[in-house]
Write a protein that holds these residues in place. Sequence first.
Motif, PDB file in Angstrom:
ATOM      1  N   TYR A  74       0.992  -1.023   0.217  1.00  0.00           N
ATOM      2  CA  TYR A  74       0.216  -0.119   0.295  1.00  0.00           C
ATOM      3  C   TYR A  74       0.345   0.866  -0.060  1.00  0.00           C
ATOM      4  CZ  TYR A  74      -4.277  -2.735   1.082  1.00  0.00           C
ATOM      5  OH  TYR A  74      -4.981  -3.677   1.167  1.00  0.00           O
ATOM      6  N   ASP A  75       0.223   1.978  -0.217  1.00  0.00           N
ATOM      7  CA  ASP A  75       1.039   3.330  -0.674  1.00  0.00           C
ATOM      8  C   ASP A  75       1.051   4.121   0.681  1.00  0.00           C
ATOM      9  OD1 ASP A  75       2.159   3.595  -3.135  1.00  0.00           O
ATOM     10  OD2 ASP A  75      -0.223   3.475  -4.064  1.00  0.00           O
ATOM     11  N   ILE A  76      -0.568   3.388   1.291  1.00  0.00           N
ATOM     12  CA  ILE A  76      -0.474   5.222   2.464  1.00  0.00           C
ATOM     13  C   ILE A  76      -1.320   3.669   3.364  1.00  0.00           C
ATOM     14  CG2 ILE A  76      -2.273   6.567   3.392  1.00  0.00           C
ATOM     15  CD1 ILE A  76      -1.992   8.014   0.812  1.00  0.00           C
ATOM     16  N   VAL A 103       4.924   9.753  -1.854  1.00  0.00           N
ATOM     17  CA  VAL A 103       3.927   9.697  -1.979  1.00  0.00           C
ATOM     18  C   VAL A 103       2.949  10.592  -1.232  1.00  0.00           C
ATOM     19  CG1 VAL A 103       1.385   8.818  -1.145  1.00  0.00           C
ATOM     20  CG2 VAL A 103       3.142   7.173  -2.372  1.00  0.00           C
ATOM     21  N   LEU A 104       3.535  11.088  -0.209  1.00  0.00           N
ATOM     22  CA  LEU A 104       3.260  11.972   0.947  1.00  0.00           C
ATOM     23  C   LEU A 104       3.623  13.360   0.163  1.00  0.00           C
ATOM     24  CD1 LEU A 104       2.082  12.940   3.425  1.00  0.00           C
ATOM     25  CD2 LEU A 104       4.416  12.891   4.440  1.00  0.00           C
ATOM     26  N   GLU A 105       5.194  13.456  -0.268  1.00  0.00           N
ATOM     27  CA  GLU A 105       6.339  15.019  -1.344  1.00  0.00           C
ATOM     28  C   GLU A 105       5.784  14.526  -2.312  1.00  0.00           C
ATOM     29  OE1 GLU A 105      10.482  14.385   0.365  1.00  0.00           O
ATOM     30  OE2 GLU A 105       9.671  13.070  -2.207  1.00  0.00           O
ATOM     31  N   LYS A 106       4.699  13.879  -3.353  1.00  0.00           N
ATOM     32  CA  LYS A 106       3.638  14.368  -3.771  1.00  0.00           C
ATOM     33  C   LYS A 106       2.125  14.549  -3.894  1.00  0.00           C
ATOM     34  CE  LYS A 106       5.835  11.539  -7.409  1.00  0.00           C
ATOM     35  NZ  LYS A 106       6.282   9.720  -7.535  1.00  0.00           N
ATOM     36  N   LEU A 107       1.494  14.412  -2.522  1.00  0.00           N
ATOM     37  CA  LEU A 107       0.419  14.197  -2.608  1.00  0.00           C
ATOM     38  C   LEU A 107       0.373  16.090  -2.031  1.00  0.00           C
ATOM     39  CD1 LEU A 107      -1.364  11.331  -0.475  1.00  0.00           C
ATOM     40  CD2 LEU A 107      -2.063  12.187  -2.728  1.00  0.00           C
ATOM     41  N   PHE A 108       1.253  16.629  -1.419  1.00  0.00           N
ATOM     42  CA  PHE A 108       1.456  17.764  -0.403  1.00  0.00           C
ATOM     43  C   PHE A 108       1.898  18.648  -1.439  1.00  0.00           C
ATOM     44  CE2 PHE A 108       3.937  16.728   4.139  1.00  0.00           C
ATOM     45  CZ  PHE A 108       2.506  16.628   4.064  1.00  0.00           C
ATOM     46  N   VAL A 112      -8.814  11.606   0.078  1.00  0.00           N
ATOM     47  CA  VAL A 112      -9.239  11.978  -1.137  1.00  0.00           C
ATOM     48  C   VAL A 112      -8.498  12.452  -2.235  1.00  0.00           C
ATOM     49  CG1 VAL A 112     -11.569  13.575  -2.250  1.00  0.00           C
ATOM     50  CG2 VAL A 112     -11.294  13.002  -0.123  1.00  0.00           C
ATOM     51  N   THR A 113      -7.403  13.006  -2.458  1.00  0.00           N
ATOM     52  CA  THR A 113      -6.593  12.763  -3.098  1.00  0.00           C
ATOM     53  C   THR A 113      -5.950  12.031  -3.162  1.00  0.00           C
ATOM     54  OG1 THR A 113      -6.335  15.551  -2.619  1.00  0.00           O
ATOM     55  CG2 THR A 113      -5.049  14.351  -3.821  1.00  0.00           C
ATOM     56  N   ALA A 114      -5.244  10.556  -2.703  1.00  0.00           N
ATOM     57  CA  ALA A 114      -4.858  10.171  -2.921  1.00  0.00           C
ATOM     58  C   ALA A 114      -5.370   9.082  -3.691  1.00  0.00           C
ATOM     59  CB  ALA A 114      -4.011   9.309  -1.319  1.00  0.00           C
ATOM     60  N   LYS A 115      -7.008   9.038  -3.381  1.00  0.00           N
ATOM     61  CA  LYS A 115      -7.454   7.983  -4.575  1.00  0.00           C
ATOM     62  C   LYS A 115      -8.069   8.290  -5.724  1.00  0.00           C
ATOM     63  CE  LYS A 115      -8.849   4.556  -1.884  1.00  0.00           C
ATOM     64  NZ  LYS A 115      -9.197   3.076  -1.573  1.00  0.00           N
ATOM     65  N   ALA A 116      -8.211   9.624  -5.674  1.00  0.00           N
ATOM     66  CA  ALA A 116      -8.178  10.223  -6.669  1.00  0.00           C
ATOM     67  C   ALA A 116      -7.284   9.920  -8.264  1.00  0.00           C
ATOM     68  CB  ALA A 116      -8.154  12.407  -6.443  1.00  0.00           C
ATOM     69  N   LYS A 117      -5.177  10.236  -7.027  1.00  0.00           N
ATOM     70  CA  LYS A 117      -4.103   9.929  -7.902  1.00  0.00           C
ATOM     71  C   LYS A 117      -3.956   8.410  -8.108  1.00  0.00           C
ATOM     72  CE  LYS A 117      -2.284  14.171  -6.470  1.00  0.00           C
ATOM     73  NZ  LYS A 117      -1.854  14.967  -8.378  1.00  0.00           N
ATOM     74  N   GLY A 118      -5.178   7.275  -7.875  1.00  0.00           N
ATOM     75  CA  GLY A 118      -5.321   6.100  -8.008  1.00  0.00           C
ATOM     76  C   GLY A 118      -4.027   5.507  -7.179  1.00  0.00           C
ATOM     77  N   TYR A 119      -3.232   6.788  -5.675  1.00  0.00           N
ATOM     78  CA  TYR A 119      -2.973   5.373  -4.938  1.00  0.00           C
ATOM     79  C   TYR A 119      -3.949   4.693  -4.231  1.00  0.00           C
ATOM     80  CZ  TYR A 119       0.597   9.875  -5.737  1.00  0.00           C
ATOM     81  OH  TYR A 119       1.481  10.262  -6.972  1.00  0.00           O
ATOM     82  N   SER A 120      -3.066   3.164  -3.484  1.00  0.00           N
ATOM     83  CA  SER A 120      -3.770   2.415  -2.753  1.00  0.00           C
ATOM     84  C   SER A 120      -3.816   2.577  -0.965  1.00  0.00           C
ATOM     85  CB  SER A 120      -3.414   1.063  -2.611  1.00  0.00           C
ATOM     86  OG  SER A 120      -1.169   0.971  -2.563  1.00  0.00           O
ATOM     87  N   ILE A 121      -5.211   2.428  -0.690  1.00  0.00           N
ATOM     88  CA  ILE A 121      -4.834   2.997   1.004  1.00  0.00           C
ATOM     89  C   ILE A 121      -5.540   1.561   1.908  1.00  0.00           C
ATOM     90  CG2 ILE A 121      -5.306   4.650   2.952  1.00  0.00           C
ATOM     91  CD1 ILE A 121      -6.429   6.419   0.624  1.00  0.00           C
ATOM     92  N   GLY A 122      -4.621   1.267   2.491  1.00  0.00           N
ATOM     93  CA  GLY A 122      -4.761   0.447   3.459  1.00  0.00           C
ATOM     94  C   GLY A 122      -5.477   0.646   5.570  1.00  0.00           C
ATOM     95  N   GLU A 123      -5.969  -0.531   5.378  1.00  0.00           N
ATOM     96  CA  GLU A 123      -6.809   0.004   6.888  1.00  0.00           C
ATOM     97  C   GLU A 123      -6.362  -0.634   8.206  1.00  0.00           C
ATOM     98  OE1 GLU A 123     -10.425   3.301   5.770  1.00  0.00           O
ATOM     99  OE2 GLU A 123     -10.911   1.162   6.597  1.00  0.00           O
TER     100      GLU A 123
END
Length: 246
Positions: free
Chosen positions: A126-128, A180-185, A201-212
Amino acid sequence: MAPAKSSSGGKDVYSVILPTFNERQNLPIITWLLNRTFTEQNLDWELVIVDDGSPDGTQDVAKQLIKAYSPHVQLKPRTGKLGLGTAYVHGLKYAKGNYIIIMDADFSHHPKFIPQMIAKRAEGDYDIVTGTRYAGNGGVYGWDLKRKLTSKGANIFADTVLRPGVSDLTGSFRLYKRSVLEKLFESTDARGFTMQMALAVTAKAKGYSIGEVPISFVDRVYGDSKLGGEEIVEYAKGVLQLWWSI
């Protein structure tokens, strides 16, 4: 647990960015817990304390911790209360890790969940990875019913409007790949209490994967909450602005 390896073949380094304001009572214990957690897991780590000119002596405590936990702790202060989001941006400039962990200093986020977050990231690359209060066996403790309903309602509102597929958009206990965080900022303007939501929300829009990872969120032990009515209004505006821009 064997040391994790970075994609470059070297050992991964985990940088914890910890914004503080009047946290002199909490800071020594959270630092001790972080040291214990990373040491037990045989992981390379550092703590970047970003203090916004606390008048209670937080920086004096931080300087003692730098000596006690050398070379793992650094203090990067600012001159006043400049906001939570910009504190993370400031801390990232000095962080050495290829993975960045953001969390609160008030024990609402317990370091014991960090190994689970690291394992989750590796499991799905995961990216995040975000800690969630609202999935699995996650929960909130120490809040009255009004605050629980406010938080849950805020997440339902954002999820309905934005549909990011993340159960805890307002949570601020997360593990990011540094790149990933650098690009999101670079592409996220929000810097206040809406920042966590905007990043997800921006991460999802850019196609980054998020685990919980489900976490137990416990209300702060010492000090006062920084959340007030103005922040709630700011949050609602932020949701609508994100809906309009994404």
